[in-house]
Write a protein that holds these residues in place. Structure first.
Motif, PDB file in Angstrom:
ATOM      1  N   PRO A   1       0.680  -1.271  -0.012  1.00 55.41           N
ATOM      2  CA  PRO A   1       0.111   0.082   0.013  1.00 55.41           C
ATOM      3  C   PRO A   1       0.767   1.351  -0.061  1.00 55.41           C
ATOM      4  N   THR A   2       2.026   1.292   0.538  1.00 51.10           N
ATOM      5  CA  THR A   2       2.889   2.607   0.825  1.00 51.10           C
ATOM      6  C   THR A   2       3.406   2.687  -1.120  1.00 51.10           C
ATOM      7  N   GLU A   3       3.755   1.719  -1.310  1.00 55.49           N
ATOM      8  CA  GLU A   3       4.302   1.849  -2.744  1.00 55.49           C
ATOM      9  C   GLU A   3       3.202   2.215  -3.729  1.00 55.49           C
ATOM     10  N   PHE A   4       1.945   1.828  -3.658  1.00 52.18           N
ATOM     11  CA  PHE A   4       0.878   2.318  -4.509  1.00 52.18           C
ATOM     12  C   PHE A   4       0.786   3.482  -4.137  1.00 52.18           C
TER      13      PHE A   4
ATOM     14  N   GLN B   1       3.372  10.317  -7.586  1.00 50.48           N
ATOM     15  CA  GLN B   1       4.557  10.931  -8.434  1.00 50.48           C
ATOM     16  C   GLN B   1       4.084  11.074  -9.966  1.00 50.48           C
ATOM     17  N   PHE B   2       2.569  10.743 -10.503  1.00 50.91           N
ATOM     18  CA  PHE B   2       2.301  10.834 -11.700  1.00 50.91           C
ATOM     19  C   PHE B   2       2.210  12.534 -11.712  1.00 50.91           C
ATOM     20  N   GLY B   3       2.107  13.111 -13.089  1.00 46.73           N
ATOM     21  CA  GLY B   3       2.099  14.357 -13.372  1.00 46.73           C
ATOM     22  C   GLY B   3       0.597  14.817 -13.071  1.00 46.73           C
ATOM     23  N   GLY B   4       0.229  16.005 -13.172  1.00 43.22           N
ATOM     24  CA  GLY B   4      -1.005  16.635 -12.629  1.00 43.22           C
ATOM     25  C   GLY B   4      -1.108  17.075 -11.426  1.00 43.22           C
ATOM     26  N   LYS B   5      -2.356  17.011 -10.807  1.00 36.80           N
ATOM     27  CA  LYS B   5      -2.771  17.771  -9.713  1.00 36.80           C
ATOM     28  C   LYS B   5      -1.946  16.998  -8.432  1.00 36.80           C
ATOM     29  N   ARG B   6      -1.408  17.545  -7.464  1.00 36.16           N
ATOM     30  CA  ARG B   6      -0.688  16.828  -6.433  1.00 36.16           C
ATOM     31  C   ARG B   6      -1.943  16.477  -5.338  1.00 36.16           C
ATOM     32  N   GLU B   7      -1.622  15.299  -4.853  1.00 33.98           N
ATOM     33  CA  GLU B   7      -2.530  14.497  -3.892  1.00 33.98           C
ATOM     34  C   GLU B   7      -1.766  14.211  -2.656  1.00 33.98           C
ATOM     35  N   PRO B   8      -2.158  14.581  -1.374  1.00 35.03           N
ATOM     36  CA  PRO B   8      -1.619  14.353  -0.254  1.00 35.03           C
ATOM     37  C   PRO B   8      -1.602  12.827  -0.132  1.00 35.03           C
ATOM     38  N   PRO B   9      -0.666  11.944   0.474  1.00 33.09           N
ATOM     39  CA  PRO B   9      -0.789  10.640   0.731  1.00 33.09           C
ATOM     40  C   PRO B   9      -2.230  10.064   1.362  1.00 33.09           C
ATOM     41  N   LEU B  10      -2.623  10.819   2.233  1.00 34.84           N
ATOM     42  CA  LEU B  10      -3.881  10.484   2.910  1.00 34.84           C
ATOM     43  C   LEU B  10      -5.033  10.694   2.141  1.00 34.84           C
TER      44      LEU B  10
ATOM     45  N   THR C   1       7.940  11.070  -0.910  1.00 31.55           N
ATOM     46  CA  THR C   1       9.292  10.680  -0.033  1.00 31.55           C
ATOM     47  C   THR C   1       8.544   9.993   1.313  1.00 31.55           C
ATOM     48  N   THR C   2       7.426  10.690   1.999  1.00 29.47           N
ATOM     49  CA  THR C   2       6.823   9.991   2.905  1.00 29.47           C
ATOM     50  C   THR C   2       6.317   8.559   2.604  1.00 29.47           C
ATOM     51  N   PRO C   3       5.535   7.878   1.828  1.00 27.87           N
ATOM     52  CA  PRO C   3       5.211   6.712   1.914  1.00 27.87           C
ATOM     53  C   PRO C   3       6.249   5.867   1.249  1.00 27.87           C
ATOM     54  N   ARG C   4       7.552   6.311   0.540  1.00 29.99           N
ATOM     55  CA  ARG C   4       8.439   5.642   0.159  1.00 29.99           C
ATOM     56  C   ARG C   4       9.524   5.337   1.367  1.00 29.99           C
ATOM     57  N   LEU C   5       9.641   6.433   2.345  1.00 35.41           N
ATOM     58  CA  LEU C   5      10.313   6.257   3.634  1.00 35.41           C
ATOM     59  C   LEU C   5       9.805   5.274   4.522  1.00 35.41           C
ATOM     60  N   VAL C   6       8.354   5.398   4.485  1.00 33.83           N
ATOM     61  CA  VAL C   6       7.559   4.174   5.215  1.00 33.83           C
ATOM     62  C   VAL C   6       8.052   3.002   4.719  1.00 33.83           C
ATOM     63  N   ARG C   7       7.914   2.569   3.403  1.00 27.89           N
ATOM     64  CA  ARG C   7       8.317   1.396   2.885  1.00 27.89           C
ATOM     65  C   ARG C   7       9.629   0.876   2.905  1.00 27.89           C
ATOM     66  N   LEU C   8      10.413   1.808   2.526  1.00 32.13           N
ATOM     67  CA  LEU C   8      11.820   1.344   2.673  1.00 32.13           C
ATOM     68  C   LEU C   8      12.503   0.914   4.043  1.00 32.13           C
ATOM     69  N   MET C   9      11.961   1.804   5.161  1.00 31.70           N
ATOM     70  CA  MET C   9      12.414   1.514   6.434  1.00 31.70           C
ATOM     71  C   MET C   9      11.748   0.219   6.591  1.00 31.70           C
ATOM     72  N   LEU C  10      10.661   0.021   6.548  1.00 35.00           N
ATOM     73  CA  LEU C  10       9.776  -1.398   6.817  1.00 35.00           C
ATOM     74  C   LEU C  10      10.463  -2.281   6.106  1.00 35.00           C
ATOM     75  N   SER C  11      10.848  -2.092   4.705  1.00 36.95           N
ATOM     76  CA  SER C  11      11.494  -2.956   3.847  1.00 36.95           C
ATOM     77  C   SER C  11      12.938  -3.330   4.363  1.00 36.95           C
ATOM     78  N   GLY C  12      13.730  -2.383   4.391  1.00 34.47           N
ATOM     79  CA  GLY C  12      15.007  -2.728   4.783  1.00 34.47           C
ATOM     80  C   GLY C  12      15.018  -3.711   5.910  1.00 34.47           C
ATOM     81  N   GLY C  13      14.183  -3.298   7.034  1.00 33.12           N
ATOM     82  CA  GLY C  13      14.152  -3.914   8.271  1.00 33.12           C
ATOM     83  C   GLY C  13      13.449  -5.695   8.002  1.00 33.12           C
ATOM     84  N   ILE C  14      12.577  -5.722   7.389  1.00 29.77           N
ATOM     85  CA  ILE C  14      12.034  -6.921   6.877  1.00 29.77           C
ATOM     86  C   ILE C  14      12.654  -7.944   6.278  1.00 29.77           C
ATOM     87  N   VAL C  15      13.432  -7.372   5.047  1.00 25.66           N
ATOM     88  CA  VAL C  15      14.091  -8.082   3.996  1.00 25.66           C
ATOM     89  C   VAL C  15      15.609  -8.276   4.689  1.00 25.66           C
TER      90      VAL C  15
END
Length: 292
Positions: free
Chosen positions: A28-31, A37-46, A259-273
């Protein structure tokens, strides 16, 4: 006394298992990161999460998940086998690897995984997520989406964005493995000889490695996502043109979008992997700590 080299088959089994588990848990954080990151209107993660849940349900947050799980499993397997190979080549007679040599080994592993695993799976995943925004998506799933992309664009269609993926994965692996290996060697140097690091310590070191990786490689990730979107062929001539348009039309900070969702993912990712990898290696017979 030199440390025993990891067996490639063990690295492959442990790496693919760790990659598949990590991809599903953190998808879900990757999604959210990819959508932002797509072009157009910026939408906050929430906002992206709320909108997706309201229109697509919980399964909407897993659009393109199967592509990433399969690709991440292969990627992690290739990454660890490649890294172990390069690390062995660059190690000193006692089996130790300096931070500089670890950086080179990680860079090599990242380029290899980008070519053989990451680019196809990331391209398909990105297109599936982009397509899922439509009221009536064209792609019915991983297999249908892959077949459709190859039929319409050829094999090049699933290798779009290869250059930024190679740059991102090379930088990712170089930074992540160097940070992880350096921190792990430091912690081990303060522990009693032969003592296995606790799972919590391994998870923490992996999470820190993920944190460092995110901030240093984020611009490459944004360019990669744009180059793999459904509109990339109409919008950008190449990766450099893409970077130029983002910078001139949207500003420097746009390179750190997601950055925020990727940060969440890669911190979890690094720990899990790293935690799953180390424990599986320990169970099936050999680990970097010299267990048999």
């Amino acid at each position: 006394m030199s440390k025993k080299r990891e067996k490639p088959i063990h690295s492959l089994i442990a790496g693919t298992s760790a990659g598949a588990i990590e991809a599903f848990v953190t998808y879900p954080t990757e999604f959210v990161k990819t959508r932002s990151q797509f072009g157009g209107k910026r939408e906050p993660p929430l906002t992206i999460i709320r909108t997706t849940l309201a229109t697509k349900g919980i399964t909407g947050l897993y659009s393109g998940c199967s592509a990433l799980v399969v690709g991440n499993a292969v990627k992690a397997g290739v990454r660890f086998v490649s890294y172990d190979h390069f690390k062995h080549m660059l190690a000193d007679p006692e089996g130790k690897v300096s931070p500089a040599r670890s950086l080179v080994a990680g860079l090599g592993a990242g380029v290899v995984e980008a070519i053989f695993a990451v680019t196809p799976s990331e391209t398909i995943k990105t297109k599936l997520i982009d397509d899922a925004k439509s009221p009536v998506p064209r792609y019915r799933g991983l297999v249908h989406g892959t077949v459709s992309i190859v039929r319409e664009e050829g094999v090049r269609g699933i290798y779009r964005g290869l250059f930024p993926v190679m740059m991102r994965q090379g930088a990712n692996s170089a930074v992540r493995f160097t940070t992880y290996t350096t921190l792990k060697q430091f912690v081990q140097s303060t522990a009693p000889p032969g003592q296995t690091l606790p799972t919590a310590i391994t998870f923490g070191i992996g999470a820190i490695a993920g944190l460092v990786t995110v901030y240093t490689t984020m611009p490459l990730d944004v360019i990669k996502t744009r180059m793999q979107s459904l509109t990339a062929r109409q919008s950008y001539r190449n990766s450099f043109h893409c970077a130029y348009r983002i910078f001139t039309e949207e500003g420097l900070l746009r390179f750190w979008t997601g950055t925020t969702p990727r940060l969440v993912r890669l911190m979890l990712s690094g720990g899990i992997v790293f935690t799953v990898y180390e424990n599986i290696m320990r169970v099936i017979g050999t680990s970097e700590d010299g267990d048999n």
